[in-house]
Design a protein around this motif. Sequence first.
Motif, PDB file in Angstrom:
ATOM      1  N   PHE A  21       3.608  -5.242  -5.180  1.00 61.23           N
ATOM      2  CA  PHE A  21       2.990  -3.956  -4.867  1.00 61.23           C
ATOM      3  C   PHE A  21       2.982  -3.028  -6.079  1.00 61.23           C
ATOM      4  O   PHE A  21       1.956  -2.417  -6.409  1.00 61.23           O
ATOM      5  N   GLN A  27      -0.772   1.511  -9.090  1.00 62.17           N
ATOM      6  CA  GLN A  27       0.633   1.768  -8.735  1.00 62.17           C
ATOM      7  C   GLN A  27       1.464   2.044  -9.990  1.00 62.17           C
ATOM      8  O   GLN A  27       0.956   2.006 -11.106  1.00 62.17           O
ATOM      9  N   GLU A  91       4.259  -6.799   0.737  1.00 57.52           N
ATOM     10  CA  GLU A  91       3.234  -6.100  -0.042  1.00 57.52           C
ATOM     11  C   GLU A  91       2.244  -5.383   0.877  1.00 57.52           C
ATOM     12  O   GLU A  91       1.880  -4.226   0.652  1.00 57.52           O
ATOM     13  N   ARG A  95       1.548  -1.279   1.313  1.00 61.25           N
ATOM     14  CA  ARG A  95       0.207  -0.698   1.136  1.00 61.25           C
ATOM     15  C   ARG A  95      -0.129   0.297   2.249  1.00 61.25           C
ATOM     16  O   ARG A  95      -1.028   1.132   2.085  1.00 61.25           O
TER      17      ARG A  95
END
Length: 199
Positions: A21, A27, A91, A95
């Motif tokens: 992630f 990110q 992950e 999100r």
Amino acid sequence: MLSASLVLTVAIGLPLGVVLFLASPGQVWANRAAHLGLSLVVNLLRSVPFIILLIVMIPLTVALVGTSLGVVGAIPPLVVAAAPFFARLVELALREVGRDTIEAVTAMGATTRDLVMRALIPEAMPGILAGITVTAIALVSFTAMAGVVGAGGLGDLAIRFGYQRFQTDVMIVTVVLLLILVQLLQMAGDRLVRHFSRR
């Protein structure tokens, strides 16, 4: 076999999912090459059928734990099969955390560790727990298949007695026990998800 492999799967899959992630575009650790490389490894391991992975990993399993038989011999391939699957679920859960939450925590000067431990994981906890539940149920089917190589458990019982000795009653009992186990895992997981969703 199930509990040990699930604990190791979560211990490996959770940080792997967090890294996936954090390295994704937009990110904190955004790195296209690292994200693509990790995604490729995760997708490759997820795409190999477990029964094939079980056989292919025999030399590595023997090197790691000294045997490819029994419960101990089943755990490495179980973890290798389930950890990438769980990492992808982690992950996806991360999100779902609101972008505004991440930006607010980052704006307050939080380190990456603080961001992960105090914002991302607490906010994504219901999704992560749902992922653990799904992974545990997948591991039940994997452990049943592990009986093919003498890993023990319900799968071994079903194969040796139910299939090879044509004892239909043993096969039926084994299937019923597996169904009960899956139902109990699902109920426990759903209850935990509801608890953390209300917090």
